[in-house]
Scaffold this motif. Structure first.
Motif, PDB file in Angstrom:
ATOM      1  N   MET A 159      -8.267   5.013   6.238  1.00 24.61           N
ATOM      2  CA  MET A 159      -7.296   4.361   4.825  1.00 24.61           C
ATOM      3  C   MET A 159      -7.394   5.589   4.084  1.00 24.61           C
ATOM      4  N   GLY A 176      -6.250   5.406  -0.289  1.00 24.63           N
ATOM      5  CA  GLY A 176      -5.560   4.066  -0.987  1.00 24.63           C
ATOM      6  C   GLY A 176      -5.387   4.959  -1.726  1.00 24.63           C
ATOM      7  N   CYS A 227       4.143   6.471   1.327  1.00 28.16           N
ATOM      8  CA  CYS A 227       4.562   5.031   2.479  1.00 28.16           C
ATOM      9  C   CYS A 227       4.535   5.396   4.012  1.00 28.16           C
ATOM     10  N   GLN A 245      -2.029   4.294   2.403  1.00 28.43           N
ATOM     11  CA  GLN A 245      -1.491   3.043   1.963  1.00 28.43           C
ATOM     12  C   GLN A 245      -1.407   2.901   0.445  1.00 28.43           C
ATOM     13  N   HIS A 256      -1.298   1.552  -3.097  1.00 27.57           N
ATOM     14  CA  HIS A 256      -2.302  -0.156  -3.631  1.00 27.57           C
ATOM     15  C   HIS A 256      -1.452  -0.269  -4.748  1.00 27.57           C
ATOM     16  N   TYR A 306       9.060  -2.735  -1.908  1.00 28.00           N
ATOM     17  CA  TYR A 306       7.404  -2.901  -1.215  1.00 28.00           C
ATOM     18  C   TYR A 306       6.578  -4.325  -1.306  1.00 28.00           C
ATOM     19  N   ALA A 356       4.072  -5.367  -0.613  1.00 25.29           N
ATOM     20  CA  ALA A 356       2.937  -5.266  -0.627  1.00 25.29           C
ATOM     21  C   ALA A 356       1.991  -4.647  -1.597  1.00 25.29           C
ATOM     22  N   VAL A 357       3.503  -3.746  -2.038  1.00 28.18           N
ATOM     23  CA  VAL A 357       2.494  -2.609  -4.045  1.00 28.18           C
ATOM     24  C   VAL A 357       2.121  -3.824  -4.809  1.00 28.18           C
ATOM     25  N   ARG A 370     -10.742   0.366  -4.121  1.00 33.13           N
ATOM     26  CA  ARG A 370      -9.455   0.825  -2.512  1.00 33.13           C
ATOM     27  C   ARG A 370      -9.074   2.034  -2.624  1.00 33.13           C
TER      28      ARG A 370
END
Lengths: 345, 345, 345, 345
Positions: free
Chosen positions: D1, D3, D21, D27, D29, D46, D48-49, D63
C-alpha cells in the motif's frame, strides 16, 4: 481533326469552349447562342471560332463531328435529336433530357445511327469520385448507406426544381460508384416562392439490398455544404467536396457483431455489438480538371466509336430516378417504383 | 426541504444525483437500481444517500416528494404510474413513455392527483436552444424549414431504434422552439444488425404551413455531427452543438422576391429573385449546465404546484410523433397523420 | 484613353493584362517578356496587343502612359527607373524594389518628374482588409497585438527568402490598417535547402506603443494557413483569408480591469481581472476582385495626377522593414532599429 | 500500500486526488490546503481522507510515501525540499520550480536521499504526444521545425507570465519528443495590464542542427488555439489538441531536391525543387486519461525505485529554458545561451 460546335453559351458554355480548345486535334468551329450579347466576348477571345444564333448553321457544317449542348434542360431533347439526325455525335449537359421517354428516344436514335450520346456527369470525372468508386469497390465491404447534403443559397432555376438542378449530381455519382441500382424512390419537397419549382427536397432511394440512399438538396440554405457520408461494413467515408485538399477521408471505423450467440437473450445480444475505431486516412487525389478529362474521353469516343463512361443509358437511368422522384414529391412522398429493367441493368 | 428519490443509476442517473445534490433545499434520500455493483460508488461519494434495489422502498418513504426515473424506456410507464399512485411527483427521462397511450394515462393520473409529470427534454434548457426559440420568435420571419443531422458511431440501444434514442432530441427541441405543430409524419429507416432496431432513420414532419422539418439520425456514422439548419424568410440559422462556442450563427441571408410583376413571363419572373447576403452574428450563449436549470425548475414546480416547461403533454406530443414515425417506417415511409388535437394544441 | 504596357508575363502578368483589359478607357498596347513561349498565348487571346522581348520597344511607344512591372524582384528597380526616365508612370509588383535605397531613388525620380509610382500591395484592396482598417479605426480600441501566420507548401523563390515573398503581404496590410509605425524589427529564419534563401521565418515588429506585431511565414508547411489575430482593448478579430465567406470575425471579448484598487496586494490585484465574452459577428465583405479595384485606382491616379493608396512611399516603408529583418536574421535575431523618419511618417 | 498526501487543492488538486484514489494499492491519507473552504468538499466526497492546513502534519505521517504538490509555483521549491528532507518522494506540478537553481538543489537532495522527484508534464502522457514521439523517431526524417500556437482568453496568473503558464507545456513536450536539445533561447513578450506579468510571448529555441522551434502563447486571444506544426524531411505533422478525434495528422508532403546539379546556374537550381503531396493519415490514439497514466507510473517508480519519464532533470531542463527566455524577454529579445551540459545531456 475533330470538329466541334458548342450550342448554348451561358454559364457552362465558356468552360466547354475553353476545354475543347485545349485538346490537341480538336477544333471548335462554331458557338451558337440566341443571346447575341453573349457572343461578343467570343469574337475577341477566339477569333477563329464562328458565332451564330442558328443551330442549323452548325448542324449543316460538314466539318462538325460533334455538338456540345449547354442550353436549358427543356431544349436538350429537341436540339440533341436534330443533331443526331444531322449525323452529329452529341455531348449534352445534365440532366440529359427533361423526361425519361425523351432520353430513351435519343438513345435509340443514336444506336440506330451508330452515333455517340454522352451526358455531362462532370463529377464522375473528378479525382475524388474516381477514388470513391475505387474505395467502395475494394475497401468498404457491404455498403450500408449513402447520404448526401448539397445545399447553398441560390441559384433558383426557372424551369427545374432543386432536385433536377442539384440532386442530379448525386444520382450521377451514385450511378457511377455503386454497384446496386435503386428499386424505388420517394421524395418530399417544397417551394417557398410562388410560381417557382421546389427549392428544398429530400430523396430516398430504396434498394433490394441492405443499402439506403438519401439526398438533401436546398437552394435556400445559409451556408454551402457538399458532404456525403458513406457507410460500409468495413470502412466509412466522409466526402466533403469543399475541403481544399483531403476531400475524401476514409475511417477505419464500424461495429463488430459477435456471431457466437444467436439464441442469446436480448440483454446478451446487446453485448454483442462492439465499436471499432482505427486510423483515418485521406488519399491524395488526382487534381486534373474534371471537365478536361471528360471532354478528352468524349473526343476519343468520337474518334474510335467507343462508349463514354456516362453514356445516354447512364443519363436515362438518372432521369428515370428524377422523374419518379418528381412524381413522388407531387404525391406527398409516396414510394414510386422504378422500371424493373433498371434494377437489372 | 424537497426530498428526492432517483430510480435508475446507469448512464444518466449519476448526473441527476449530482445536480439534485447541488440544489439548496433539496435532499436526495434514495438511489434505486437493480444492479447492485452500480450502487457501490454511491456509498462512497454520497454517504448520506440510501441505496436500494426496491422501488417500493423509495415510494413508501414519506420524505420523498418526487422521483426522477432514469431506467430503460420500456419501464418508464410502470414506474411513473406507481410513483403517481404513491402521491409522488415525477421527473422522467426522454422519451416519456414507450407509447402515446401510456403517456396519456400518466397525464390523466397526474392531473387527477394534482401531481407534476416532467419529462427530461434536457436540450430545451440549454442556452443554445433557449436562444433559438427567441430568434425564431423575433427575427426569423416565416420559418421555411428545420433540418437536423444527429449522427455518430454508437451506442446501439437494445430496446429502441435510433429514432427513439436520437430523433427524440430534435422533436423535443422543435416542440419548444416552433409555433407550428406537425400534421403528419413519414419516416424511413434500416437496421444493419440482425435482431437490433433501426440504426439509421430519416424523418419528415409535415405541417399545414409552408414549413418542412427533417431529421437524420444514425448510429453508424464515421463522424459525430450535431447540426441544424433553420431557414426563415428574414434570417437563417446554423446551430452546431459541437462548436465549443458560437453554437448558433445567425445569417442575414435569403432571397428577395420582387412582387411587382405577377403576370410577367417565366423569364421575367426568374429575374424577380434576388439574393441577399449580409452580416452573420453568433450571439453569446448562457453556459449554465442545462440539467441543473431543468432540475431547479422541476423542484420549483414541485414546491409551488406550477407546470414545468416540458410537462407530460410535451412528452406526449413527442411520443405521438415517434409512434407515428415508427408506423411509417414499418410501412415503407407512408405518411401517417397525427391526432388532430395535436395540430390544434 | 490610357495606354498600358505590361512587362513580365509569368505568374501574375496575365492577371494584370486581363484586369487592365476590363477597364473602360484603357488599352493594353504591349506585353513584354523574355520567354517567347509565354507570349504565344497572348497572340491568340489578345490579338490587338503587341508582344515583344524588348522593354525599350514598350518605353519608346508614345501611346504608353504607364507600365506595369511583374518581373523578378531583382529587376524591379532598373526597369522602373528606365520607365520613369522615359516619362512613364509605374505600377510595380511587391516588394517595390530589392533594397530601400532603390525605392528611395525611384520615389525621388518620380517626384522630380511628376510621375506616379504605385506598388502592388493587392491585399489592401480586398474587401476584408478594407473592413479590417475600418474596424481597427472605429471598434478595436487600443491595438494590443497583430499576429499573422502565412504558411503553405511552396513555392520556393530563387532570388528572395520566404520573408520577402510572403511576409511582405502582412507588412503591406499592417502599413495600411495600423496607425502606428514600427520602431525596430527582429527576425529569425532558416533555410533547409542548400543554396536557397530562408524558407521559414519569424518576424517581430517593435513599436513605441503597447503594440506587438509578429509574422510567421513558411514555405514548408503541411497545410495552408492564412490567419491573423488582432487584439484590441475593446474587441478582437480573427481574419482567416481561407474562409470562403466570414473571413473576418469580430469578437466582443476581452478583459476588464478594475481600476479601483491601485495599491491592493498582489492577490487582490489578481481579482481585478474579469473576462468579458459577448457576441461575435462576421461583417459582410465587398467581394469585388482586389486587383481590379487597384488597377482602376491606378488608372484614375494616372489620369488625374493623384497619389495611389499604396504609393512608392508605402512601398519604401515595407522594404525598409524587410531589409532590417534580413539584417536581423543574418545576425541571429538581433533587434534592428528602423529609420526615425519612418516612425514619424 | 502506497500512502499519498496531496498538498494544494485548487484547480488541479482535485484531479490528483481523484486519480490517485482510482489506483489500486494507493491510499490518499491527507489533503492539505490553506483555504479551509476548499477542504469542505473533500470531507463529503472522500470521508476517509484527512484534511489539514499544516504541511508538516502530512510530512510527519509515517504512512505517507510520497506527496503531490499542486500549489503556486513560487512555493514548489520550499515544500518539495521539506518533503524530501522528511524522506518523502515528490510529484510536483509544472514548472518544477521558479528557478533553475532551485530545481538543481531538489535534484541533488533527491539523489542524495535516493528519493524520486517527478514533475507533472501531463501532456507527455497523452496518447497524442506519445504518438508524436513515435512518429518523429520513426517517420519524419530530419526534423526541420517545431511550431506551436497555444492561445486563449485568460486565465491571467498573478505570479508567472504566460510563458511560465502555457509555453511550459510546449517545452515539456519538445523535451520528450525531440532528440535535440536547444543551445540558446530568445523571446519577446508584452504585458497589457499594469502590474501583471507578460500576457503574450513568442519564444525561439535555437539548436545546433537544422531545427528551429517557436512557441506563441497568449492569454488575450479571441479564440482558443492549440496547434503544433512539425516539419520533417520525410513527413509533416499537424497536431491540433482541440480536435475531438484526429488530433494528429501526418502528411506525406514535402519537397524533393534534385542532387544532380551542384554547379548549376541559379535558374537551374530553382528547377531542382519539386513538391511532393501524398496521402494524409490520422492515427488512432490511445485515449486513456493522461494524468491517470502519469500517476500510475509515479506510484510504480515509488514502489520500485525507478526513474519517471519526466524526472527532476527534465523539469530542470524546462525551467532553464524558461529562465533564459525570461532573461531574453527582459532584454528586448536578445539571444541567451543555455548551459552547455544541457546541449550534451
Amino acid at each position: 481533326m475533330i470538329g466541334i460546335g458548342v450550342i448554348g453559351y451561358g454559364y457552362w458554355g465558356p468552360n466547354l469552349v475553353r476545354n475543347f480548345c485545349d485538346i490537341p486535334g480538336v477544333q471548335v468551329h462554331w458557338v451558337c447562342d440566341l443571346r447575341t450579347e453573349r457572343l461578343a466576348g467570343i469574337r475577341l477571345r477566339y477569333p477563329a471560332v464562328g458565332i451564330t444564333e442558328d443551330v442549323d448553321e452548325v448542324l449543316r457544317d460538314p466539318r462538325i463531328d460533334a455538338v456540345a449542348i449547354a442550353t436549358p434542360v427543356s431544349s436538350h431533347f429537341e436540339i440533341a435529336m436534330r443533331a443526331l439526325r444531322a449525323g452529329k455525335n452529341v455531348f449534352v449537359e445534365k440532366p440529359i433530357t427533361a423526361t425519361a421517354e425523351q432520353a430513351e428516344r435519343l438513345n435509340e436514335e443514336a444506336d440506330r445511327r451508330g452515333l455517340i450520346v454522352a451526358v455531362d456527369h462532370t463529377f464522375i470525372h473528378t479525382g475524388a469520385v474516381k477514388k470513391l468508386r475505387e474505395l467502395i469497390k475494394n475497401d468498404l465491404g457491404d455498403v450500408y448507406y449513402y447520404d448526401s447534403v448539397r445545399v447553398n443559397l441560390g441559384i433558383f432555376q426557372r424551369d427545374v426544381s432543386v432536385m433536377w438542378d442539384l440532386a442530379v449530381h448525386d444520382l450521377a455519382i451514385m450511378d457511377f460508384v455503386l454497384d446496386a441500382r435503386p428499386r424505388a424512390v420517394s421524395a418530399v419537397g417544397m417551394s417557398h416562392v410562388a410560381g417557382v419549382p421546389e427549392n428544398i427536397a429530400y430523396l430516398n432511394l430504396h434498394f433490394d439490398c441492405k443499402l439506403m440512399a438519401h439526398v438533401h438538396v436546398n437552394w435556400l440554405a445559409p451556408v454551402k455544404i457538399r458532404r456525403t457520408l458513406i457507410g460500409g461494413s468495413n470502412k466509412m467515408i466522409v466526402y466533403d467536396d469543399l475541403e481544399p485538399s483531403e476531400k475524401i477521408k476514409v475511417y477505419d471505423r464500424g461495429i463488430t457483431v459477435d456471431p457466437m450467440a444467436p439464441r442469446a437473450s436480448e440483454r446478451i445480444r446487446q453485448m454483442r455489438i462492439g465499436y471499432r475505431a482505427g486510423d483515418m486516412f485521406a488519399p491524395q487525389l488526382d487534381v486534373t480538371e474534371a471537365l478536361g478529362c471528360e471532354l478528352r474521353e468524349f473526343v476519343s469516343c468520337v474518334e474510335h466509336g467507343t462508349r463514354p463512361t456516362a453514356d445516354g443509358i447512364a443519363g436515362l437511368r438518372v432521369v428515370r430516378i428524377l422523374e419518379a422522384a418528381s412524381k413522388s414529391m407531387a404525391n406527398g412522398g409516396q414510394m414510386v417504383e422504378l422500371p424493373q429493367e433498371m434494377v437489372l441493368a
